[in-house]
Scaffold this motif. Sequence first.
Motif: not given
Length: 458
Positions: A64-69
Amino acid sequence: MKLFHRTFLFMLALFSIVVLVVHISIYLFLPKLYQENIRSDLDRQLEELSAVIGSIDQNACDNLLRNYAKRNQINIIARIDGEQKTFQGTAVQIIPIDVVDSEFQLENVKDVESFILRSRDVMSADSIPIHLQIGTSTQPGREAIRTTLALLPLTSSIAILFSVLFSWLYSKWLTRPIQNMLQVTEGMKNLDPDAYFQVDSQDEIGTLFLHLNQVYGQLWQTIDTLEKEKEHIFEIEKSKVDFLRSASHELKTPLAGLRILLENMHLGVGRYKDYSAYLPEAINTVDQLNGMVKEILNASRIQGEAERAAKDDLCISEELSAAIKEYEILARSKHLHIEVKMDVEPHLFMNRQHFQRVLSNLIGNAIHYTDAEGAIRIEGRTGELSVWNSCVPLTDEQLVRIFEPFYRPDFSRSAYSGGTGLGLYIIREILDANGLAYSFRPQDQGMCFSISLPGIPN
């Protein structure tokens, strides 16, 4: 340079300064606004991440955090259960720091002026604590320049068009009253009677136009008064010249007769040798001339005094009694019947000596020109005083000249028989100077002189 052009250039320069100040203000305040917007976006993104993380477990947080960044082009630092991870969404590499809500400068990083970092503690669905830090690099100065340069052609075009149009309209509106004033005052300078300002407003300009109209109106009233005064003075001077010419002509005849009489006595011609018989005649002629000179002097003095003389509140009945008493002996000698009838008790505001002169001349003329055993009637009615005497009425030709100095309608009467022809002339001068209307007309087998008395009560 005329007023319109000066006003137009002044307003254009003023608007140009305003536009320049606005653009400078945009350049100065845009970086701060830009950074505030970045902080707001980061806070919003933290809210989104917090809501999503709270619904997933720890294992799903990394993806989630990788894609959101990457999707939002931000950098994320996450401390999950004591382990710190970094997810890069931009080319800027950051070194994690334990500073909450810090803002710091990045050195030796190309095209990056500052870096904004926001943080929050969240809890995953499986109750694992996660400390989130998200940040992004900023370029407020470059953004301000880029935004300003991008908007500059449009804003400059609008500003120039608006400045020119508004400056022209405002200058036109501001100078229109002054141009109108210039045109109207040009007419006033040439004493155009139709020159006046059209007052369409109640502001200072309208008040100024109203005051100028009033001043110009008073000027015309003054000019009109001076014109009338000039005409009046001209008439007075003409009357004086005519009076002096008539007086000199009137004195010439008795003086010539007196000289002939004295010369014959001096030469002892014929009957004039008898000095004792003709000296009294010469003295009588001198007395008559002296009386004429006095009358002439009195008449000339009245011309200048009648308008300036102090006025008195007169009871006409009392003044009539004094005037009639003056001619009482002469009236008795001619067996004249004098009737005085007063319907009211008239009063008049006029100089006493001048009014007595009027009454004396009127009654004296009535007595002199009334045949023996004739009648004289004096009446005081509302608004009028009249003196009537029985006599042969004057003709129209005689009435035309009756107020001329030294004119005597009865040519058998002359200065030698007591008449100078100045009585009605003096009456006319006094009444005209006091603004009293009068008339002299045939009436009931005689002549009637009427005077308007505005002082009589209604």
